[in-house]
Enzyme design. Structure first.
Site, PDB file in Angstrom:
ATOM      1  N   TYR A  53      40.721  42.993  47.103  1.00 17.77           N
ATOM      2  CA  TYR A  53      40.131  41.876  46.366  1.00 17.77           C
ATOM      3  C   TYR A  53      39.844  42.236  44.908  1.00 17.77           C
ATOM      4  O   TYR A  53      40.223  41.510  43.980  1.00 17.77           O
ATOM      5  CB  TYR A  53      38.844  41.407  47.052  1.00 17.77           C
ATOM      6  CG  TYR A  53      38.095  40.374  46.255  1.00 17.77           C
ATOM      7  CD1 TYR A  53      38.448  39.032  46.326  1.00 17.77           C
ATOM      8  CD2 TYR A  53      37.055  40.735  45.402  1.00 17.77           C
ATOM      9  CE1 TYR A  53      37.785  38.070  45.577  1.00 17.77           C
ATOM     10  CE2 TYR A  53      36.386  39.788  44.647  1.00 17.77           C
ATOM     11  CZ  TYR A  53      36.755  38.458  44.735  1.00 17.77           C
ATOM     12  OH  TYR A  53      36.101  37.515  43.978  1.00 17.77           O
ATOM     13  N   ASP A 108      40.872  35.222  52.411  1.00 13.52           N
ATOM     14  CA  ASP A 108      40.794  33.805  52.043  1.00 13.52           C
ATOM     15  C   ASP A 108      41.102  33.580  50.570  1.00 13.52           C
ATOM     16  O   ASP A 108      41.622  32.526  50.179  1.00 13.52           O
ATOM     17  CB  ASP A 108      39.402  33.263  52.360  1.00 13.52           C
ATOM     18  CG  ASP A 108      38.314  34.048  51.662  1.00 13.52           C
ATOM     19  OD1 ASP A 108      37.714  33.502  50.711  1.00 13.52           O
ATOM     20  OD2 ASP A 108      38.053  35.196  52.043  1.00 13.52           O
ATOM     21  N   LYS A 130      36.050  36.521  60.319  1.00  9.42           N
ATOM     22  CA  LYS A 130      35.259  35.634  59.453  1.00  9.42           C
ATOM     23  C   LYS A 130      36.150  34.481  58.991  1.00  9.42           C
ATOM     24  O   LYS A 130      37.126  34.688  58.270  1.00  9.42           O
ATOM     25  CB  LYS A 130      34.724  36.407  58.254  1.00  9.42           C
ATOM     26  CG  LYS A 130      33.866  35.550  57.325  1.00  9.42           C
ATOM     27  CD  LYS A 130      33.444  36.347  56.112  1.00  9.42           C
ATOM     28  CE  LYS A 130      32.705  35.456  55.124  1.00  9.42           C
ATOM     29  NZ  LYS A 130      32.457  36.146  53.857  1.00  9.42           N
TER      30      LYS A 130
END
Length: 549
Positions: free
Chosen positions: A285, A320, A392
């Site tokens: 990320y 995500d 998640k």
């Protein structure tokens, strides 16, 4: 005793879903091939991390030894001390050897005073050239770092005790809700209110830009932007508040923050010391979305995950985010590849499967035909590939238009998909996403949405069975096949560049993930990476890897 976690008994796994997720009838050979390729891509990266350290790893080690506080300009003493050592003798041998050598030579009476004197240039550091002095300094450093790890062990034991006494939430998925006003003293009553309204996990999102700070702010803060600064005192205050409401509610409420950015190892360490329960900690990320140097990120990540493993913290990964920059249908396989890489890097660092909160998201354009069926296929694929991981599941954000009624409906579909596919951690979607910072009333409505779906369809996992070779099974197999193809392409094409290349780093540099090109020789924090000398010593890493107490 486990050599990975340092615990005497097996770690406590969170409660499983009531029923197993529906089968997708994936080819086990394809699944094994995917994991084999992920391991091949990950091993050279791990080998690289073992030959390097960073300023943040060294600062985290000093924090384990008890060094805290900051000067009048709020620059932490760990920064001053690491910078002084680096300026004089470098960090190739580790920071602890010259620091505890200086303490043994009575350059200062204690670690804090040494850091203060070092900031004024009043300490002479060295690497001892006599074996006896070198050994003595390293023995003293190990003794100084050990209490920090023991504190993390005690906090883990406290969590286990509270869960045993108060209990876990009665159902899965856990309801995960973000609270972050910028002011920790405003966050606390909002977090307690959210817990009373049904939230099982409270996430205090960080202030915008903190990931790019190469220091951890000190003390309680009241001036964050779109979030609240991650500091040790803020961690302590929120943990204390959630313990209070946990006792009131008769269930343990978990606390989440962010271990990412330039201070990833330090924040992970502070989280362990203050008993946080989950930490956002993704392998790529910071590289992709904050332009942090890839080498810095992977070195910092391995240390932070070793701390998380020891502390019994569940990590949340950030797949995500890929779907906010790339198309959620065309790039679905890159999410699967990232999940496989996060699994490899996590388990290599000592995390158990129950600590791998791998991420994925509900981000397909709702105007696309069969969008919900594809969301189910993607969610089921993740659930079946990682059956013991607390996945998640992230709500829609990219296609929230500002129409709050449509947004509330989309969130309901997201909640339904989470229930149908047996997701573990359900982040609460807000109808005002992309419009305003949510009000408490917005959170209440969002939690009502979640509660309705959980109450009305909580057992739907038992009944939902995609037909053999139908749309959902076919789509899931397609995504897995594309993920394997991508892993093979990275391994083959980038690996052909020569023995000195690291295929995964080459792929990141080429823009394979999230459409972001991040070369290994660029990015923020590169100047904080140091190649280890042959006699590099870090007692924290040594004790984490051997499971020492």
């Amino acid at each position: 005793m486990s050599p990975r976690t340092g615990t005497k008994t097996p770690p406590r796994a969170p409660a499983r879903v009531v029923a197993p997720p529906p089968p997708l009838e994936l080819d086990p050979k394809v699944v094994r091939r995917a994991r084999t390729l992920a391991r091949r891509l990950g091993e050279p990266v791990v080998e690289m991390t073992r030959s390097r350290t960073t300023v943040s790893v060294e600062r985290a080690t000093l924090r384990l030894a008890g060094l805290a506080g900051a000067d009048h300009e709020r620059v932490p003493w760990v920064n001053h001390l690491v910078d002084a050592v680096r300026d004089q003798v470098g960090l190739e041998h580790g920071v602890t050897t010259p620091v505890w050598d200086a303490l043994r030579r009575e350059e200062a009476p204690d670690l804090l005073t040494l850091a203060q004197k070092a900031s004024a240039g009043a300490v002479n550091f060295r690497i001892p050239d006599r074996r006896r002095e070198l050994t003595a300094a390293r023995r003293a450093a190990r003794a100084a770092v050990r209490p920090g790890l023991r504190c993390i062990d005690r906090q883990r034991a406290t969590r286990e005790r509270l869960i045993t006494r108060l209990g876990d939430p009665p159902q899965r998925p856990w309801v995960y809700l973000i609270v972050a006003t910028g002011d920790i003293h405003e966050d606390i009553p909002q977090a307690q209110s959210a817990a009373r309204a049904g939230a099982d996990v409270i996430a205090v999102i960080r202030s915008t830009g903190q990931s790019l700070l190469d220091y951890v702010p000190e003390g309680a803060t009241r001036e964050g932007f779109a979030g609240t600064y991650a500091t040790q005192e803020n961690f302590r205050l929120m943990r204390e508040a959630l313990d209070e409401v946990s006792k009131e509610l008769g269930r343990y409420v978990r606390l989440t923050n962010y271990a990412s950015g330039l201070c990833m190892p330090e924040i992970a360490t502070l989280a362990g010391l203050e008993r946080l329960d989950m930490m956002l900690n993704d392998s790529m990320y910071g590289i992709l979305f904050r332009d942090i140097n890839p080498v810095r990120t992977f070195v910092d990540q391995r240390f932070s995950r070793q701390i998380h493993a020891r502390a019994g913290i569940i990590i949340n990964t950030g797949e995500d985010n890929y779907l906010t920059t790339a198309d959620a249908v065309e790039a679905a396989h890159t999410v699967t590849v990232s999940q496989l890489m996060n699994e490899y890097f996590g388990t290599e660092a000592g995390l158990a499967d129950w600590q791998l909160g791998l991420g994925h998201a509900f981000e397909i354009d709702p105007d696309l035909p069969d969008s919900f069926r594809m969301e189910l296929a993607h969610a089921l694929l993740a659930r079946q590939l990682f059956p013991d991981a607390p996945l998640k599941w992230m709500p829609p954000t990219k296609h929230m238009t500002g129409d709050v009624f449509r947004g509330h409906l989309l969130d309901g579909f997201f909640n339904l998909a989470g229930v149908m596919t047996g997701q573990s951690i359900l982040l609460v979607g807000m109808m005002t996403e992309a419009v305003v910072t949510p009000w408490l009333s917005d959170r209440d409505l969002a939690l009502q949405n979640v509660r309705y779906v959980l109450d009305a369809a909580g057992g739907l996992t038992e009944d939902f069975r995609p037909p053999p070779d139908g749309f959902i099974q076919t789509r899931a197999r397609q995504v897995l096949s594309e993920a394997v193809d991508l892993l093979e392409t990275i391994t083959r094409d980038r690996g052909a560049k020569g023995s000195g290349s690291i295929p995964l780093l080459e792929a990141i540099g080429d823009g394979t993930f999230g459409l972001m090109k991040r070369p290994a020789d660029r990015g923020k924090g590169l100047d904080g990476v140091v190649v280890r000398a042959d006699d590099y010593d870090n007692p924290a890493i040594t004790m984490l890897e051997e499971g020492s107490r």
